[in-house]
Design an enzyme around this catalytic site. Sequence first.
Site, mmCIF file in Angstrom:
data_model
loop_
_atom_site.group_PDB
_atom_site.id
_atom_site.type_symbol
_atom_site.label_atom_id
_atom_site.label_comp_id
_atom_site.label_asym_id
_atom_site.label_seq_id
_atom_site.Cartn_x
_atom_site.Cartn_y
_atom_site.Cartn_z
ATOM 1 N N GLU A 77 0.836 -1.216 0.000
ATOM 2 C CA GLU A 77 0.000 0.000 0.000
ATOM 3 C C GLU A 77 0.866 1.259 0.000
ATOM 4 O OE1 GLU A 77 -2.857 -0.675 -0.819
ATOM 5 O OE2 GLU A 77 -2.987 -2.748 -0.163
ATOM 6 N N GLU A 134 -0.893 -1.703 -10.558
ATOM 7 C CA GLU A 134 -0.576 -2.853 -9.701
ATOM 8 C C GLU A 134 0.723 -3.575 -10.046
ATOM 9 O OE1 GLU A 134 -1.794 -3.234 -6.961
ATOM 10 O OE2 GLU A 134 -3.713 -2.205 -7.020
#
EC number: 3.4.11.6
Length: 650
Positions: free
Chosen positions: A326, A348
Amino acid sequence: MESSGPSSCHSAARRPLHSAQAVDVASASSFRAFEILHLHLDLRAEFGPPGPGPGSRGLNGKATLELRCLLPEGASELRLDSHSCLEVMAATLLRGQPGDQQQLTEPVPFHTQPFSHYGQALCVVFPKPCCAAERFRLELTYRVGEGPGVCWLAPEQTAGKKKPFVYTQGQAVLNRAFFPCFDTPAVKCTYSALVEVPDGFTAVMSASTWERRGPNKFFFQMSQPIPSYLIALAIGDLASAEVGPRSRVWAEPCLIEAAKEEYNGVIEEFLATGEKLFGPYVWGRYDLLFMPPSFPFGGMENPCLTFVTPCLLAGDRSLADVIIHEISHSWFGNLVTNANWGEFWLNEGFTMYAQRRISTILFGAAYTCLEAATGRALLRQHMDVSGEENPLNKLRVKIEPGVDPDDTYNETPYEKGYCFVSYLAHLVGDQEQFDKFLKAYVDEFKFQSILAEDFLEFYLEYFPELKKKGVDSIPGFEFNRWLNTPGWPPYLPDLSPGDSLMKPAEELAELWAASEPDMQAIEAVAISTWKTYQLVYFLDKILQKSPLPPGNVKKLGETYPKISNAQNAELRLRWGQIILKNDHQEEFWKVKDFLQSQGKQKYTLPLYHAMMGGSEMARTLAKETFSATASQLHSNVVNYVQQILAPKGS
């Protein structure tokens, strides 16, 4: 390999982007006709019973959008993304500068138009068309009650079980069910909010400024431009504790000590390593909010305030890589963003690569390769289930009109994306040079949204010698093939530094697969020193070899209570899968127990797949567990589980 360095490809003016022409079929809005400069939310939260009717739970207030017309010919209407759960009561147009005597305020007509099952268009008609470059504000008075963007939890769905809780989840296209907006990652704006809550509640948001304004009001300001999906709100019985110079943890009071214990002092190390690699951390604070157990994700990278599952409170700091993931989004995703959801790998794949760079520096190559091997196993599992040729197994996914981008979510953008970024690093051949390139890439595209072409052109400009060699069209590894051909990655990074941890796990799994396990050899292996990911890797191997010979799983569980009675969610997931694959019915209760304790999608769906793919008893367990837990799950997860229990067309 020597790099040309950023200077030769950095011009003072920002480069024209391919993404400026990109379409987003998931947005009904006119985001190319207007620039959104700022959003302000003024909301009051009411916790009542669910449903319509007076006194029911909801958020009431106003959304004010500051806009500028981009069309040379002007515009006579504005379209925003909205949702049937948003009830817009009034629209007011404010023309002229704020505070200006000449400022005109007029109510304007509006209507909705159907768009898709996940949203609708809110059309605002201007009595007098706005001119090219005209700035104006639009104030929308609205209410949102039950809907997919705002998740209301009853007290029993929280950890403390005493007070209700509400949170929003924007990614991918859910914030249109929180406030009317341009719900596309293609555009960014700053935002502010004033949130009023009932007595005894605290509000937090993904914002750089958090201020208490009186006993029940909170003011928030996000001074950096972000896409709509990163605007997030949570309201509940919350406490906080400082865990670093720019970090605090937020959680329900019953979890705050555990959260502080688990993350005290470690977050700063992750942030500082990220800054060394990828450039300044621009968001000010990095706080963590531990969500109630029904939160469906491991983490959501809302800037300044990551929302995370309480499953990360493992008690041994063993799941910190989720936080590193994160944190890595602070550069990849939040600062440089995919311009539409078909390019999700840009968010991602880079974040997986960044996470593993940070992890290599802090924990070493062996550990990181082991963690990457578990990621590769997940990709293999996904492709085996979905079929390699499934169009979702491309890096660039073509999202058809009407398809919810959330329904395309899978391991491919993460792990195949990671392989592509690793391949580009391999072409450079020098880790330090590639790290420098990533820093330059972030600096080049910060606060912008891009497509793969923007990134790859920059890569070839930065490394002209690679461009000269034609690395974009090496047979079998063409960039176009990487992006547009489904299937297994053409290149896999070398994970052999992890062998020292993987080999013993593979050998031990082999011993357990024997029809007569050699207990002496098994007991000679001291797994008490193994890190979580080594145990995870071992269990993945056991799962691949399952069903084991009769009696072996029972014996395995008795030999390793550290595994069979684990509190760590990654171990509980895999032990549950092993129990089901081996039809070890005396421990079926552990599967139900785990699914009652949390609602994370990544853990919930594989276990329902395993139950429905198992014995009659396992299928019964699936139905019983779902009826006991459905009320505490996120609505998306409920839908996915229902599809597993009763597939369409069955």
